[in-house]
Enzyme design. Structure first.
Site, PDB file in Angstrom:
ATOM      1  N   ASP A  30      -4.407  18.051  -8.236  1.00  0.00           N
ATOM      2  CA  ASP A  30      -5.454  17.373  -9.019  1.00  0.00           C
ATOM      3  C   ASP A  30      -6.726  18.203  -9.207  1.00  0.00           C
ATOM      4  O   ASP A  30      -7.839  17.658  -9.156  1.00  0.00           O
ATOM      5  CB  ASP A  30      -5.824  16.034  -8.370  1.00  0.00           C
ATOM      6  CG  ASP A  30      -4.664  15.068  -8.310  1.00  0.00           C
ATOM      7  OD1 ASP A  30      -3.587  15.383  -8.849  1.00  0.00           O
ATOM      8  OD2 ASP A  30      -4.825  13.990  -7.704  1.00  0.00           O
ATOM      9  N   LYS A 106       1.704  13.215 -11.872  1.00  0.00           N
ATOM     10  CA  LYS A 106       1.863  12.094 -10.945  1.00  0.00           C
ATOM     11  C   LYS A 106       0.978  10.925 -11.351  1.00  0.00           C
ATOM     12  O   LYS A 106      -0.028  11.086 -12.047  1.00  0.00           O
ATOM     13  CB  LYS A 106       1.552  12.522  -9.509  1.00  0.00           C
ATOM     14  CG  LYS A 106       0.093  12.824  -9.212  1.00  0.00           C
ATOM     15  CD  LYS A 106      -0.065  13.148  -7.733  1.00  0.00           C
ATOM     16  CE  LYS A 106      -1.504  13.480  -7.359  1.00  0.00           C
ATOM     17  NZ  LYS A 106      -2.461  12.370  -7.557  1.00  0.00           N
ATOM     18  N   CYS A 141      -5.488  12.002  -2.233  1.00  0.00           N
ATOM     19  CA  CYS A 141      -4.259  12.677  -2.669  1.00  0.00           C
ATOM     20  C   CYS A 141      -3.840  13.836  -1.773  1.00  0.00           C
ATOM     21  O   CYS A 141      -2.645  14.053  -1.564  1.00  0.00           O
ATOM     22  CB  CYS A 141      -4.409  13.127  -4.115  1.00  0.00           C
ATOM     23  SG  CYS A 141      -4.627  11.729  -5.252  1.00  0.00           S
TER      24      CYS A 141
END
Length: 199
Positions: A30, A106, A141
């Site tokens: 991310d 995701k 995450c």
């Protein structure tokens, strides 16, 4: 004040791990503009993105890109964060994937949840058995992906100076990241620095 307590991993005899660009897979989690300029802007983004970029370049120089994975978070149209079709959803420009590098999209905190990441890593052979994790946010995450990877049997390393976070209600970022990394080091991974990942 630092603790002198033994970690769980030490108590049960799990040795610290190490990694090189030749024996591991880099997973960038991310690293998107949301964390640089959006509502979720992390406190240490300038420093952490430099560390991520250094690692990415090191892995690129060492091979064909197959052991480099870019994980990007995707949300529904109109969402307030990672807004699709805006710069917020895009990966940092210096991390733009090259040909041969894997991109995983995701929808959940874990990079393994309803994605093909596990299958892809298994297909890499030995180099896919050890994963080096960097990215954002440490307490969501990165932490969730670390725990999932450990449960799946991966040898997991988290690069402490290449993960970032923000203040959350009740906790300042410095404390938050320190606790997250301590938790992960206690039970799930080896925490290292960017310089520890050898070429």
């Amino acid at each position: 004040m630092s603790s002198t307590a033994q970690s769980f991993r030490e108590i049960v005899g799990i040795p610290r791990s190490s990694a090189s660009t030749q024996d591991s897979t880099l997973i960038i989690i991310d690293a998107q503009n949301e964390y640089a300029t959006g509502a979720l802007k992390v406190e240490n983004v300038t420093e952490t993105r430099k560390s991520i970029a250094k690692l990415l370049e090191r892995y690129r120089q060492a091979g064909n890109g197959k052991n480099i994975v870019h994980v990007v978070h995707k949300v529904p149209e109109g969402a307030a964060v990672f807004t699709p079709n805006t710069p917020l959803a895009q990966e940092f420009e210096e991390l733009t994937p090259n040909t041969g590098e894997k991109v995983v999209t995701k929808n959940f905190p874990s990079s393994f949840a309803k994605t093909d990441l596990h299958t892809y890593l298994q297909g890499l052979g030995d180099v896919g058995k050890k994963v080096v994790l960097v990215g954002y946010m440490a307490h969501v995450c990165v932490s969730t992906t670390t725990r999932a990877a450990a449960e799946l049997g991966y040898d997991v390393l988290v690069v402490g100076d290449a993960v970032g976070d923000r203040d959350i209600p009740g906790v300042k970022v410095e404390t938050l990241v320190s606790v997250v990394l301590s938790e992960l080091a206690d039970g799930f991974a080896t925490v290292v620095s960017e310089e520890d990942i050898r070429a």
